[in-house]
Design a protein around this motif. Structure first.
Motif, PDB file in Angstrom:
ATOM      1  N   ARG A 107       0.829  -1.260  -0.081  1.00 14.43           N
ATOM      2  CA  ARG A 107      -0.048   0.022  -0.111  1.00 14.43           C
ATOM      3  C   ARG A 107       0.965   1.270  -0.022  1.00 14.43           C
ATOM      4  NH1 ARG A 107      -5.216   0.248   3.658  1.00 14.43           N
ATOM      5  NH2 ARG A 107      -5.644  -1.376   2.134  1.00 14.43           N
ATOM      6  N   ARG A 111       1.210   4.325  -2.855  1.00 13.46           N
ATOM      7  CA  ARG A 111       1.032   5.772  -2.474  1.00 13.46           C
ATOM      8  C   ARG A 111       2.395   6.624  -3.158  1.00 13.46           C
ATOM      9  NH1 ARG A 111      -1.137   9.564   0.453  1.00 13.46           N
ATOM     10  NH2 ARG A 111       0.002  11.227   1.267  1.00 13.46           N
ATOM     11  N   VAL A 139      -3.286   2.397  -8.224  1.00 14.16           N
ATOM     12  CA  VAL A 139      -3.782   3.558  -7.131  1.00 14.16           C
ATOM     13  C   VAL A 139      -4.405   4.622  -8.060  1.00 14.16           C
ATOM     14  CG1 VAL A 139      -1.670   4.645  -7.041  1.00 14.16           C
ATOM     15  CG2 VAL A 139      -3.337   4.867  -5.238  1.00 14.16           C
ATOM     16  N   THR A 148      -6.635   4.787  -2.141  1.00 14.46           N
ATOM     17  CA  THR A 148      -6.106   3.686  -1.706  1.00 14.46           C
ATOM     18  C   THR A 148      -5.417   2.738  -2.514  1.00 14.46           C
ATOM     19  OG1 THR A 148      -7.743   3.806   0.219  1.00 14.46           O
ATOM     20  CG2 THR A 148      -6.546   1.652  -0.016  1.00 14.46           C
ATOM     21  N   GLY A 149      -4.271   2.332  -2.434  1.00 21.40           N
ATOM     22  CA  GLY A 149      -3.586   1.595  -3.471  1.00 21.40           C
ATOM     23  C   GLY A 149      -3.960  -0.071  -3.404  1.00 21.40           C
TER      24      GLY A 149
END
Length: 490
Positions: A107, A111, A139, A148-149
């Protein structure tokens, strides 16, 4: 300042001048180690890949020492976070590199990739896809907002490993993996920003095959339908064993091209974007962008880069700001309309209008144009880059058809943009002739509109500068906007 990026396929060192909005790489080196080539099936980083990576880190540490790097930021991605011996490798790597290494979660990697695109693309809107050796991060971005990835084990090495080099198995893995990302449906009629070395290799092949005049990877854009056809064609060539001799791609990357094309093909089919935009700004740039003060993150990347070039190459950097204000006055007096985006490009052109003065007079136009077309700029499309380059070309070469700019560069812009470039060039030819690119001169002039006549009014203290050549160039400028022109003292 340096970033060490330990990826699943490559280990890279990039040294920058400093932490600024316009990152200037002083040194950039990578080694294709293939750390992630067996992680999916064995759960381990391959022993030979580990030793190759550690050897590279020893060299990187030595380079940082001789370059007097003050701060090293080190990150590691999918292979190191997924492998059972990843922690042991990182412990050894930290001792050698002399810096703590952050193992990015999927995640967080997504980002940082998005932040990299935000730092290098003007007002991005769409989906960022960062394809590495071990994973694919997806993302959504809109302006400065990051969604939100998601991370998927669809990197080239991971796919090759999982599918046991079977393209049919790989296709099934890709299709199943992408079906788990619902926000891909939000990509319709927006851009897909392709980040990662293997996708850049695809773009490089497309550039060469299409005869495109620029070799700049960042901002290279392909309509989605064309990109889909290209990806399918690459897969057919791979099946026929015809990709082995592509000299523009490193040997270690060639086997991964098919998997990169496969992933791109399925993303286009699901997301239905309007275009694929290739970004050389990714995780590393996002990491540093995140560390900037909030005020600097809001700065326009194009203007920051143009200001840096202005300081490096112009005779009097302060003159460029005066020139931008002078142009603002001209546009108001002449009633010329422009969008916010057009005004931004005009201001960037002002900052770059004197960068060619050291070149031989016969080649200033060509040299300046080349510096801009091939320069390290962010937050500018290839079309916008060409407009600015043409404007500076016309500033030096003039508007005589005998000295017309190259056709392949003019073909990059619309007819309206070409007119703007010629107009900017004509403005700069007046401004630099009357001021000799020195600050404090343009403020002694102003513009006055009288019906269809546009006047350049020169204050008494600068009256001797208003010679016949200035008047001739101003008349040429006024003609471009459909007016008559005159230089008057007042």
């Amino acid at each position: 300042m340096a970033v060490i990026d330990i990826g699943s396929n490559s280990v890279r060192l990039v040294v920058y001048e400093g932490l600024t909005r316009n990152l200037s790489p002083l040194f950039n080196e990578k080694t294709l180690c293939g750390l992630g080539r067996e992680v999916q099936t064995t759960g381990l980083l391959a022993a030979d890949a580990v030793e190759k990576a550690l050897s590279s880190l020893r060299r990187f540490r030595a380079l940082c020492r001789i370059m007097k790097v003050g701060r090293i930021y080190a990150i590691a991605t999918a292979a190191c976070r997924d492998a059972s011996n990843g922690a042991d490798f990182i412990a050894r790597a930290e001792q050698i590199a002399g810096a703590p290494i952050e193992i990015l979660s999927g995640r967080r990697e997504a980002r940082l990739s998005a932040l990299g695109v935000i730092s290098g693309v003007f007002k991005p809107d769409g989906i960022v896809g960062d394809l590495g050796g071990g994973s694919l991060e997806l993302v959504e971005v809109h302006g400065r907002r990051v969604g939100t990835g998601r991370t998927l084990p669809l990197g080239g090495l991971a796919l090759q490993d999982n599918a046991q080099k079977s393209l049919k198995k790989a296709e099934r893995i890709v299709r199943d993996g992408l079906s788990e990302v619902p926000f891909l449906q939000q990509g319709r009629a927006r851009n897909f920003y392709a980040v990662g070395g293997t996708w850049r290799a695809l773009a490089r092949i497309h550039i060469i095959q299409s005869g495109y005049p620029l070799r700049v990877m960042h901002g290279y854009t392909i309509p989605a339908a064309e990109a889909l056809d290209f990806a399918r064609r690459l897969r057919r060539l791979a099946a026929a064993g015809m990709l082995a001799d592509i000299e523009t791609v490193a040997d270690a990357r060639r086997p991964l091209l098919t998997y990169a094309a496969l992933v791109l093909e399925h993303i286009i089919q699901i997301a239905r974007p309007k275009a694929i935009v290739f970004s050389t700004y990714g995780v590393r740039e996002g990491l540093l962008f995140e560390k900037l003060p909030a005020a600097e993150r809001t700065q326009d990347g194009l203007i920051a880069d143009a200001q840096s070039m202005n300081r490096l190459y112009s005779r009097s950097p302060g003159h460029a700001d005066e020139l931008a204000s002078w142009c603002d006055q001209l546009f108001r007096a002449a009633g010329l309309k422009e969008s916010v985006e057009e005004r931004r490009l005009r201001h960037a052109a002002c900052l770059l209008s004197d960068i060619g003065w050291r070149a031989h007079p016969d080649h200033r136009g060509e040299q300046s144009m080349s510096m801009i077309l091939n320069g390290h700029f962010g937050a500018v499309s290839h079309q916008e880059r060409a407009l600015i380059a043409l404007a500076i070309y016309y500033r030096y070469a003039g508007l005589n058809p005998v000295n017309e700019a190259p056709a392949d560069v003019r073909a990059l812009v619309t007819a309206h943009m070409l007119e703007r470039a010629r107009l900017f060039g004509a403005i700069f030819r007046v401004a630099h002739l009357i001021s000799a690119a020195q600050p404090g001169v343009l403020s002694a002039t102003r513009f006055r509109s009288r019906g269809r006549k546009l006047e350049l009014v020169v204050a008494p203290k600068a009256a001797e500068l208003a010679a016949d050549r200035v008047a001739s160039r101003f008349k040429q400028l006024a003609k471009l906007i459909g007016r008559s022109g005159a230089v008057v003292r007042g």
